[in-house]
Design a protein around this motif. Structure first.
Motif, PDB file in Angstrom:
ATOM      1  N   GLY A 122       8.747   7.016   7.057  1.00  6.99           N
ATOM      2  CA  GLY A 122       7.451   6.582   7.548  1.00  6.99           C
ATOM      3  C   GLY A 122       7.256   5.080   7.602  1.00  6.99           C
ATOM      4  O   GLY A 122       6.125   4.583   7.654  1.00  6.99           O
ATOM      5  N   LEU A 123       8.371   4.312   7.602  1.00  4.84           N
ATOM      6  CA  LEU A 123       8.257   2.856   7.609  1.00  4.84           C
ATOM      7  C   LEU A 123       7.614   2.353   8.896  1.00  4.84           C
ATOM      8  O   LEU A 123       7.765   2.945   9.964  1.00  4.84           O
ATOM      9  N   THR A 124       6.923   1.239   8.801  1.00  5.79           N
ATOM     10  CA  THR A 124       6.414   0.580  10.002  1.00  5.79           C
ATOM     11  C   THR A 124       7.575  -0.138  10.668  1.00  5.79           C
ATOM     12  O   THR A 124       8.293  -0.909  10.012  1.00  5.79           O
ATOM     13  N   PRO A 125       7.837   0.114  11.940  1.00  4.25           N
ATOM     14  CA  PRO A 125       8.991  -0.519  12.586  1.00  4.25           C
ATOM     15  C   PRO A 125       8.862  -2.041  12.588  1.00  4.25           C
ATOM     16  O   PRO A 125       7.780  -2.582  12.828  1.00  4.25           O
ATOM     17  N   CYS A 126       9.952  -2.719  12.259  1.00  2.25           N
ATOM     18  CA  CYS A 126       9.929  -4.180  12.297  1.00  2.25           C
ATOM     19  C   CYS A 126      10.317  -4.653  13.696  1.00  2.25           C
ATOM     20  O   CYS A 126      10.953  -3.938  14.454  1.00  2.25           O
ATOM     21  N   THR A 127       9.952  -5.854  14.030  1.00  6.48           N
ATOM     22  CA  THR A 127      10.237  -6.396  15.363  1.00  6.48           C
ATOM     23  C   THR A 127      11.682  -6.877  15.419  1.00  6.48           C
ATOM     24  O   THR A 127      12.292  -7.168  14.374  1.00  6.48           O
ATOM     25  N   PRO A 128      12.255  -7.000  16.615  1.00  3.69           N
ATOM     26  CA  PRO A 128      13.608  -7.556  16.735  1.00  3.69           C
ATOM     27  C   PRO A 128      13.731  -8.951  16.115  1.00  3.69           C
ATOM     28  O   PRO A 128      14.760  -9.272  15.516  1.00  3.69           O
ATOM     29  N   ASP A 129      12.694  -9.776  16.221  1.00  5.11           N
ATOM     30  CA  ASP A 129      12.745 -11.120  15.630  1.00  5.11           C
ATOM     31  C   ASP A 129      12.772 -11.063  14.108  1.00  5.11           C
ATOM     32  O   ASP A 129      13.472 -11.850  13.453  1.00  5.11           O
ATOM     33  N   THR A 130      12.017 -10.127  13.526  1.00  4.75           N
ATOM     34  CA  THR A 130      12.038  -9.965  12.067  1.00  4.75           C
ATOM     35  C   THR A 130      13.414  -9.526  11.595  1.00  4.75           C
ATOM     36  O   THR A 130      13.917  -9.993  10.564  1.00  4.75           O
ATOM     37  N   LEU A 131      14.024  -8.642  12.354  1.00  4.13           N
ATOM     38  CA  LEU A 131      15.373  -8.167  12.033  1.00  4.13           C
ATOM     39  C   LEU A 131      16.363  -9.334  12.034  1.00  4.13           C
ATOM     40  O   LEU A 131      17.165  -9.491  11.106  1.00  4.13           O
ATOM     41  N   LYS A 132      16.305 -10.181  13.061  1.00  4.20           N
ATOM     42  CA  LYS A 132      17.186 -11.350  13.139  1.00  4.20           C
ATOM     43  C   LYS A 132      16.955 -12.291  11.964  1.00  4.20           C
ATOM     44  O   LYS A 132      17.908 -12.768  11.332  1.00  4.20           O
ATOM     45  N   SER A 133      15.689 -12.544  11.665  1.00  2.00           N
ATOM     46  CA  SER A 133      15.362 -13.475  10.585  1.00  2.00           C
ATOM     47  C   SER A 133      15.860 -12.962   9.244  1.00  2.00           C
ATOM     48  O   SER A 133      16.401 -13.722   8.427  1.00  2.00           O
ATOM     49  N   THR A 134      15.702 -11.665   9.005  1.00  2.00           N
ATOM     50  CA  THR A 134      16.158 -11.069   7.743  1.00  2.00           C
ATOM     51  C   THR A 134      17.668 -11.230   7.589  1.00  2.00           C
ATOM     52  O   THR A 134      18.161 -11.569   6.504  1.00  2.00           O
ATOM     53  N   ALA A 135      18.398 -10.971   8.671  1.00  2.00           N
ATOM     54  CA  ALA A 135      19.861 -11.108   8.624  1.00  2.00           C
ATOM     55  C   ALA A 135      20.268 -12.567   8.420  1.00  2.00           C
ATOM     56  O   ALA A 135      21.150 -12.876   7.603  1.00  2.00           O
ATOM     57  N   LEU A 136      19.629 -13.471   9.142  1.00  2.00           N
ATOM     58  CA  LEU A 136      20.001 -14.888   9.093  1.00  2.00           C
ATOM     59  C   LEU A 136      19.747 -15.497   7.717  1.00  2.00           C
ATOM     60  O   LEU A 136      20.518 -16.355   7.258  1.00  2.00           O
ATOM     61  N   HIS A 137      18.682 -15.068   7.045  1.00  2.00           N
ATOM     62  CA  HIS A 137      18.316 -15.660   5.760  1.00  2.00           C
ATOM     63  C   HIS A 137      18.800 -14.828   4.572  1.00  2.00           C
ATOM     64  O   HIS A 137      18.338 -15.021   3.440  1.00  2.00           O
TER      65      HIS A 137
END
Length: 668
Positions: free
Chosen positions: A47-62
């Protein structure tokens, strides 16, 4: 252990036989626009709230992992941390998807039109969809489709959208990114683009693997990639590539998620869109570069009939269950999680074994159409008695016999039960009219595009396109007959009926063909006992404790099975003969394929070879890989191939004989 006991405990990953639903039926009777703009509310992981593609990139990068590698690369190259951070960010910009629902809706509308034009039906197993829906809610999911056509990943997203399931994030090659308009459309429908090879690019690997692992850890969406790495040009399953499988398993192995579910998906085409293209590639014609203009030029395929597609979503496989008793996860506590490390030998063995089981599950769940059996019989007839084409009545009788045999061997065969066999065969011939013709009641393979002005070599290659196209359909059934065929071939070449000698021959053939077919590591005894059980079950062999005897009625079955492997045996023999003849020449891996092709053409034109399939570059590559593995050939400096004549001659002898001597000494 009794053979029947071994065979009855089949891998639970191979469970199948669900009912299928045609998802195009509703599309033919209702509005495509209404379908495209429907309310789309897929259930997500926990039931997670879907994250945006930009949030996904930021999480990986940091992430700690990427920061650690950035510092390493900065120290090794002398660049500033900011510069390396910028490189990492640029890699992510190049790679990452930008999923947009508006684009998905546009493609859903477009593909509804396209699929209804191309295909009679697209049938999906509903139970598999229900299993997938439950798995997505409970665990991170990885979708592993078979890969036979460009259509595969488009079809997967279309099906998931149809059933209101979370759309996958799809690993795609960089080739597609260069296609104007199309590349961006794919990116906005969930594709992320990766380079075919990274070399020693530590930063790229860290960014790429962390991006994928972030998706898995967050349960953001199902990850989809092809275990085989690329499309199979022969319709045989390819040796699995392990890089991405290692990555998606790592969050579980490091204790970052409770489990990961792997879902093998089998996509079975009645007629493959790229059949002639693949055949030409196997004959050395370069693959056309992916381009938008090429896509528009391919519009003529919309005038063709490509029959039906069956898509089988297999049983979700728990990585936790696979690893139980095979992997000690405590080893990951010895170093901080964020420090990248090469998989241990234990992990590598575990992932490799899992990959083979998953590809085997794809094979076992693939749906065979009547044309697969018909093409198999026509190729056998062509090689045995090329001047005597079978009548339609004879072909139908043989197809019914092969239908019954394949069912006894456990084939997942889609044969219309309430239609006369002659009509089933005639319908298959009509659908594949570019490969066969019926003339005066006899069924002939087409001769290709050659005409009276063509040279003998051009005419040969033209016929080879047809033969290789037919072989791509026959290859779809090879997994059903492979183990009995290896045993039948072992019985044929063995000098006695002793079971131990026949087993030794079986083991040798299995080892030689390890690159050619999907043969699970460490399963030689199990495969032998399965083959014995199947051939006993069908009355072809009598297997005692120490001896194996061929029954009188078993000759027909054994002749068929040995005939199936004959093109591969002949192909490996001709590669052995070529290497022995050319052993004094400076032969490199790059020059090997064109050189062996010229050698094969010469022998085919001289009538010394009976199978046009021996022209396949795929066969040549697999044969060379086997000979390198058996130390009959080795790589020297500058990729030069060095031949061990003694070992190569021994392999040639054990395969069952030598080819006739050439007309003249080959100088290739």
């Amino acid at each position: 252990m009794a053979a029947q006991a071994v065979y009855s405990r089949r891998d639970p990953m191979l469970k199948k036989r669900d009912d299928f639903e045609d998802i195009l039926e509703e599309r033919r009777n209702s509005s495509d626009l209404r379908y495209a703009v429907k309310c789309y509310t897929p259930v997500l992981y926990k039931g997670l709230t879907p994250c945006t593609p930009d949030t996904l990139k930021s999480t990986a990068l940091h992430s700690d992992t990427v920061h650690h590698v950035i510092r390493q690369v900065a120290e090794e190259t002398g660049k500033t941390l900011e510069d390396v951070q910028g490189e990492a960010s640029a890699i992510l910009d190049e790679m990452a998807h930008r999923l947009r629902l508006s684009t998905v809706r546009f493609l859903a509308f477009t593909f509804s039109k396209v699929f209804k034009t191309l295909f009679r039906s697209v049938r999906v197993n509903e139970e598999g969809i229900q299993r997938l829906q439950q798995a997505i809610q409970e665990h991170p999911v990885v979708l592993l489709p078979s890969h036979r056509s460009y259509m595969d990943f488009l079809l997967m997203s279309y099906i998931l959208y149809t059933y209101d399931l979370a759309l996958p994030v799809i690993a795609a090659g960089m080739d597609f990114m260069g296609m104007k308009f199309v590349g961006e459309m794919l990116r906005m429908s969930g594709a992320f683009f990766i380079r075919r090879s990274f070399g020693g690019d530590k930063l790229y690997w860290a960014v790429f693997s962390e991006y994928v692992k972030t998706i898995v850890r967050n349960g953001y969406a199902p990850v989809e990639f092809f275990l085989e790495g690329t499309r199979s040009r022969t319709a045989k399953s390819l040796t699995p590539k392990l890089g991405l499988l290692n990555i998606v398993m790592e969050p579980f192995l490091k204790g970052e998620v409770f489990d990961v579910r792997l879902v093998p998906v089998s996509i079975s085409y009645e007629r493959i869109l790229e059949e002639a293209l693949y055949a030409r590639e196997l004959l050395g014609v370069p693959k056309p570069k992916e381009s938008t203009s090429g896509l528009f030029k391919a519009r003529k395929i919309l005038r063709e009939d490509y029959g039906s597609i069956h898509v089988y979503f297999g049983q979700p496989v728990s990585v936790r269950s696979l690893a139980h008793g095979h992997v000690d996860r405590c080893q990951f506590n010895l170093t901080p999680r964020h420090i990248p490390a090469r998989p241990s030998e234990e992990i590598a063995r575990f992932v490799n074994g899992a990959a083979y089981r998953l590809v085997r599950a794809q094979e076992e769940n693939s749906v065979l159409k009547p044309w697969v059996l018909v093409a198999t019989l026509l190729l056998l007839q062509e090689s045995e008695t090329p001047t005597q084409a079978p009548t339609l009545v004879e072909l139908t009788e043989r197809a019914v016999w092969l239908r019954d045999l394949s069912r006894q061997y456990g084939a997942f065969l889609q044969w219309p039960e309430h239609v006369r066999p002659s009509e089933v065969v005639s319908s298959s011939l009509a659908l594949h009219g570019g490969l066969v013709r019926v003339c005066e009641g006899r069924v002939h393979l087409e001769q290709g595009a050659a005409d009276a002005t063509s040279s003998p070599e051009e005419a040969l290659l033209s016929r080879a396109v047809v033969a290789l196209s037919c072989a791509s359909y026959r290859n779809q059934a090879l997994h059903v007959f492979l183990r009995p065929a290896l045993l039948a071939s072992a019985v044929r070449v063995a000098s006695s009926a002793q079971k131990q000698e026949i087993f030794d021959r079986f083991r040798f053939l299995r080892d030689v063909f390890f690159n050619e077919f999907i043969l699970c590591p460490g399963a030689t005894v199990q495969d032998f006992e399965e083959a014995c059980y199947l051939l006993e079950k069908t009355g072809a062999l009598q297997v005692a404790q120490h001896d194996v005897a061929v029954t009188k009625r078993g000759r027909k079955t054994l002749d068929f099975l040995t005939g199936l492997l004959e093109p591969f045996l002949q192909g490996y023999l001709v590669v052995c003969r070529f290497l022995l003849e050319a052993s004094d020449e400076a032969l490199t891996q790059k020059s090997f394929i064109p050189a062996v092709r010229r050698f094969v053409i010469k022998h085919l034109l001289a009538g010394r070879l009976t199978h046009l399939e021996v022209l396949s570059s795929d066969l040549h590559k697999n044969a060379l890989a086997a000979l390198l593995r058996l130390d009959a050939v080795r790589r020297a400096q500058q990729d030069t191939l060095m031949v061990n004549k003694v070992k190569l001659g021994s392999v040639e002898d054990t395969l069952g004989g030598k080819l006739p001597p050439p007309v003249a000494t080959a100088r290739l």
